[in-house]
Design an enzyme around this catalytic site. Structure first.
Site, PDB file in Angstrom:
ATOM      1  N   ASP A   1      10.468  34.620  24.977  1.00 25.39           N
ATOM      2  CA  ASP A   1      10.561  36.038  24.599  1.00 25.39           C
ATOM      3  C   ASP A   1      10.450  36.184  23.076  1.00 25.39           C
ATOM      4  O   ASP A   1       9.836  37.118  22.576  1.00 25.39           O
ATOM      5  CB  ASP A   1      11.896  36.631  25.087  1.00 25.39           C
ATOM      6  CG  ASP A   1      12.037  36.509  26.594  1.00 25.39           C
ATOM      7  OD1 ASP A   1      11.036  36.735  27.289  1.00 25.39           O
ATOM      8  OD2 ASP A   1      13.139  36.158  27.059  1.00 25.39           O
TER       9      ASP A   1
ATOM     10  N   HIS B   1      16.762  37.400  30.411  1.00 28.69           N
ATOM     11  CA  HIS B   1      15.343  37.048  30.503  1.00 28.69           C
ATOM     12  C   HIS B   1      14.715  37.644  31.770  1.00 28.69           C
ATOM     13  O   HIS B   1      14.340  36.924  32.688  1.00 28.69           O
ATOM     14  CB  HIS B   1      15.167  35.524  30.462  1.00 28.69           C
ATOM     15  CG  HIS B   1      13.731  35.120  30.632  1.00 28.69           C
ATOM     16  ND1 HIS B   1      12.758  35.368  29.681  1.00 28.69           N
ATOM     17  CD2 HIS B   1      13.075  34.534  31.666  1.00 28.69           C
ATOM     18  CE1 HIS B   1      11.591  34.948  30.122  1.00 28.69           C
ATOM     19  NE2 HIS B   1      11.751  34.438  31.327  1.00 28.69           N
TER      20      HIS B   1
HETATM   21  N1  NAD Z   1      12.427  30.701  31.105  1.00 33.37           N
HETATM   22  C1  NAD Z   1      11.198  31.120  30.959  1.00 33.37           C
HETATM   23  O1  NAD Z   1      10.871  31.781  29.956  1.00 33.37           O
HETATM   24  C2  NAD Z   1      10.149  30.751  31.970  1.00 33.37           C
HETATM   25  C3  NAD Z   1       8.785  30.879  31.622  1.00 33.37           C
HETATM   26  C4  NAD Z   1       7.838  30.525  32.561  1.00 33.37           C
HETATM   27  C5  NAD Z   1       8.224  30.055  33.821  1.00 33.37           C
HETATM   28  N2  NAD Z   1       9.551  29.949  34.101  1.00 33.37           N
HETATM   29  C6  NAD Z   1       9.995  29.435  35.407  1.00 33.37           C
HETATM   30  O2  NAD Z   1       9.863  28.023  35.426  1.00 33.37           O
HETATM   31  C7  NAD Z   1       9.760  27.573  36.775  1.00 33.37           C
HETATM   32  C8  NAD Z   1       8.621  26.572  36.927  1.00 33.37           C
HETATM   33  O3  NAD Z   1       7.390  27.195  36.698  1.00 33.37           O
HETATM   34  P1  NAD Z   1       6.009  26.365  36.841  1.00 33.37           P
HETATM   35  O4  NAD Z   1       4.921  27.288  36.506  1.00 33.37           O
HETATM   36  O5  NAD Z   1       6.110  25.064  36.124  1.00 33.37           O
HETATM   37  O6  NAD Z   1       6.019  26.079  38.409  1.00 33.37           O
HETATM   38  P2  NAD Z   1       5.231  24.915  39.209  1.00 33.37           P
HETATM   39  O7  NAD Z   1       5.293  25.250  40.643  1.00 33.37           O
HETATM   40  O8  NAD Z   1       3.896  24.695  38.589  1.00 33.37           O
HETATM   41  O9  NAD Z   1       6.110  23.630  38.904  1.00 33.37           O
HETATM   42  C9  NAD Z   1       7.399  23.495  39.381  1.00 33.37           C
HETATM   43  C10 NAD Z   1       7.680  22.039  39.618  1.00 33.37           C
HETATM   44  O10 NAD Z   1       9.020  21.931  40.077  1.00 33.37           O
HETATM   45  C11 NAD Z   1       9.039  20.879  41.013  1.00 33.37           C
HETATM   46  N3  NAD Z   1      10.225  20.920  41.845  1.00 33.37           N
HETATM   47  C12 NAD Z   1      10.506  21.694  42.916  1.00 33.37           C
HETATM   48  N4  NAD Z   1      11.724  21.381  43.401  1.00 33.37           N
HETATM   49  C13 NAD Z   1      12.218  20.410  42.609  1.00 33.37           C
HETATM   50  C14 NAD Z   1      13.422  19.673  42.582  1.00 33.37           C
HETATM   51  N5  NAD Z   1      14.383  19.868  43.500  1.00 33.37           N
HETATM   52  N6  NAD Z   1      13.589  18.752  41.635  1.00 33.37           N
HETATM   53  C15 NAD Z   1      12.632  18.549  40.689  1.00 33.37           C
HETATM   54  N7  NAD Z   1      11.475  19.200  40.667  1.00 33.37           N
HETATM   55  C16 NAD Z   1      11.275  20.115  41.611  1.00 33.37           C
HETATM   56  C17 NAD Z   1       7.747  21.064  41.807  1.00 33.37           C
HETATM   57  O11 NAD Z   1       7.407  19.860  42.512  1.00 33.37           O
HETATM   58  C18 NAD Z   1       6.774  21.404  40.704  1.00 33.37           C
HETATM   59  O12 NAD Z   1       6.141  20.258  40.180  1.00 33.37           O
HETATM   60  C19 NAD Z   1       9.607  28.844  37.612  1.00 33.37           C
HETATM   61  O13 NAD Z   1      10.837  29.174  38.189  1.00 33.37           O
HETATM   62  C20 NAD Z   1       9.196  29.888  36.595  1.00 33.37           C
HETATM   63  O14 NAD Z   1       9.543  31.192  37.000  1.00 33.37           O
HETATM   64  C21 NAD Z   1      10.502  30.289  33.208  1.00 33.37           C
HETATM   65  O1  LMR Z   2       7.405  35.985  34.121  1.00 35.52           O
HETATM   66  C1  LMR Z   2       7.657  34.967  34.759  1.00 35.52           C
HETATM   67  O2  LMR Z   2       7.813  34.970  35.985  1.00 35.52           O
HETATM   68  C2  LMR Z   2       7.764  33.650  34.053  1.00 35.52           C
HETATM   69  C3  LMR Z   2       8.562  33.700  32.807  1.00 35.52           C
HETATM   70  O3  LMR Z   2       9.856  34.138  33.008  1.00 35.52           O
HETATM   71  C4  LMR Z   2       7.894  34.436  31.682  1.00 35.52           C
HETATM   72  O4  LMR Z   2       8.548  35.199  30.984  1.00 35.52           O
HETATM   73  O5  LMR Z   2       6.674  34.222  31.474  1.00 35.52           O
END
Ligand code: NAD
Ligand code: LMR
Length: 369
Positions: free
Chosen positions: A193, A220
């Site tokens: 953010d 967030h």
């Molecule tokens: N905080 C933020 O600003 C922010 C920003 C972007 C995404 N996210 C979040 O991050 C998360 C991941 O996003 P992504 O795009 O990498 O998803 P993705 O599906 O590409 O990757 C997620 C990974 O987690 C793994 N996984 C699932 N269960 C698991 C477990 N029990 N132990 C270990 N690994 C496990 C999967 O195998 C996969 O490789 C989502 O929840 C998304 O919303 C948060």
């Molecule tokens: O928006 C989402 O679902 C992923 C993440 O929290 C973001 O801010 O990009």
């Protein structure tokens, strides 16, 4: 800052000498574990952590596909040793001795979904991983004069998995139940953010992006993300309409990416960058660097809400010096206040509270079921 130091390290003719110097003298050994390392965020984050000279050991864990990622990243000629762990049976080894645990495990959004729609799947994933952190990450305390003094606490946990507004309270409850909760060591990563607010502000204000600072507080998700453009620097004379548009774009930044990816997930590359910035700040703090300040969603008393994102200066003492933290001479940790808010921001703060409160309660309830 981190990228600059990485670049100079990589381009220095004596870079391998520097690296040896880091490994043996100047910089302490630090283990970073990434849980969810084979995912969209996990892979570029693994790459960025491999480029960080503060890391000596990089443990990459996922339920599948980690050996390939570890082999690939492990060939990069930087300081850290890389190891890959696949499946729950190997989770303990991935976590053992970790100083920082970064969690991007879980499902991402598709168009039309809110972050809260991810709760049903991700809450269980985060709960399981935090139970493992409680079990495998070190925690040693002794009793001095009837007071429990923490000598060696759990790793710093950087929670990326959504919905962050609920997954951080879940992590807190799980760690509490296991007797391993230290509120100074659990962080919801809201750096993306801040990264977005800086980029959008620089574009609108026509100022160099590298000089921009914008605090982003609250939580967030949607309106719980509250950028404080009234405190943005360098100062710019933006109209109320421009500030409103910037605020809305920052709050909807995640959705902008989800829609552009059209079903192929959410932000991964910018998130990996943001996650690497935040983990680097944690490592610097652990190593005793002064004035390390980042925004993060942490247990807080600055509003009536138990968790809130704000500026958090972290000055963790090296773990062997934790007693100094307790004396308050070194390793002082403090959650900074919000500073002066504009009327528009005050209104935004009041509006976000009910939603944030209910996400926190949802997380706490889930963890205690
Ligand atoms: N905080 C933020 O600003 C922010 C920003 C972007 C995404 N996210 C979040 O991050 C998360 C991941 O996003 P992504 O795009 O990498 O998803 P993705 O599906 O590409 O990757 C997620 C990974 O987690 C793994 N996984 C699932 N269960 C698991 C477990 N029990 N132990 C270990 N690994 C496990 C999967 O195998 C996969 O490789 C989502 O929840 C998304 O919303 C948060
Ligand atoms: O928006 C989402 O679902 C992923 C993440 O929290 C973001 O801010 O990009």
């Amino acid at each position: 800052m981190m990228l600059r130091s990485i670049k100079s390290l990589a381009t220095s003719p004596s870079s391998h000498i520097l690296r040896r110097g880091y490994a043996s003298e100047a910089v302490p050994d630090r283990k970073v574990a990434v849980l969810g390392a084979a995912g969209g965020i996990g892979q570029p984050l693994a790459l960025l952590m491999k480029l960080n000279p503060l890391v000596s050991s990089l443990a990459l864990y996922d339920i599948a596909n980690t050996p390939g990622v570890a082999a690939d990243v492990g060939h990069i000629n930087t300081r850290s040793e890389v190891s890959g762990y696949s499946g729950e049976a190997e989770l303990g080894k991935a976590l053992e001795g970790a100083d920082v645990v970064i969690i991007p495990a879980g499902v991402p959004r598709k168009p039309g979904m809110t972050r809260d729609d991810l709760f049903n799947i991700n809450a269980g994933i985060v709960k399981g991983l935090c139970q493992a952190i409680a079990k495998y990450c070190p925690h040693v305390s002794i009793e001095i004069l009837l007071k429990q003094v923490c000598l060696y606490a759990t790793a710093l946990v950087n929670m990326i998995s959504n919905p962050v507004n609920s997954t951080v309270p879940i992590a807190a409850e799980v760690l509490k139940k296991a007797g391993k909760y230290d509120e100074k060591r659990l962080f919801g990563v809201t750096t993306l953010d801040v990264v977005r607010a800086k980029t959008f502000y620089a574009g609108k204000a026509k100022v160099p992006v590298a000089e921009v600072n914008v605090p982003v507080v609250g939580g967030h998700a949607g309106i719980t993300i509250l950028p404080l453009f009234s405190q943005a620097t360098p100062k710019a004379n933006l109209s109320d309409a421009e500030i409103t548009a910037l605020t809305k774009r920052t709050q909807d930044g995640g959705t902008e990416v989800v829609e552009a990816k059209a079903g192929k997930g959410s932000a991964t590359l910018s998130m990996a960058y943001a996650g690497a910035i935040f983990a680097d700040a944690c490592l610097k703090g652990l190593n005793g660097a002064p004035d390390v300040v980042e925004c993060s969603y942490v247990q807080s008393t600055i509003t009536e809400l138990p968790f809130f994102a704000s500026k958090v200066p972290r000055c963790f003492a090296p773990l062997s010096d934790v007693a100094l933290v307790r004396l308050g001479k070194n390793g002082v940790e403090e959650v900074l206040g919000l500073g002066p808010l504009s009327d528009y921001e005050k209104e935004g703060l009041e509006k976000l509270k009910p939603e944030l409160q209910s996400s926190i309660e949802k997380g706490i309830k889930f963890a205690n079921q």
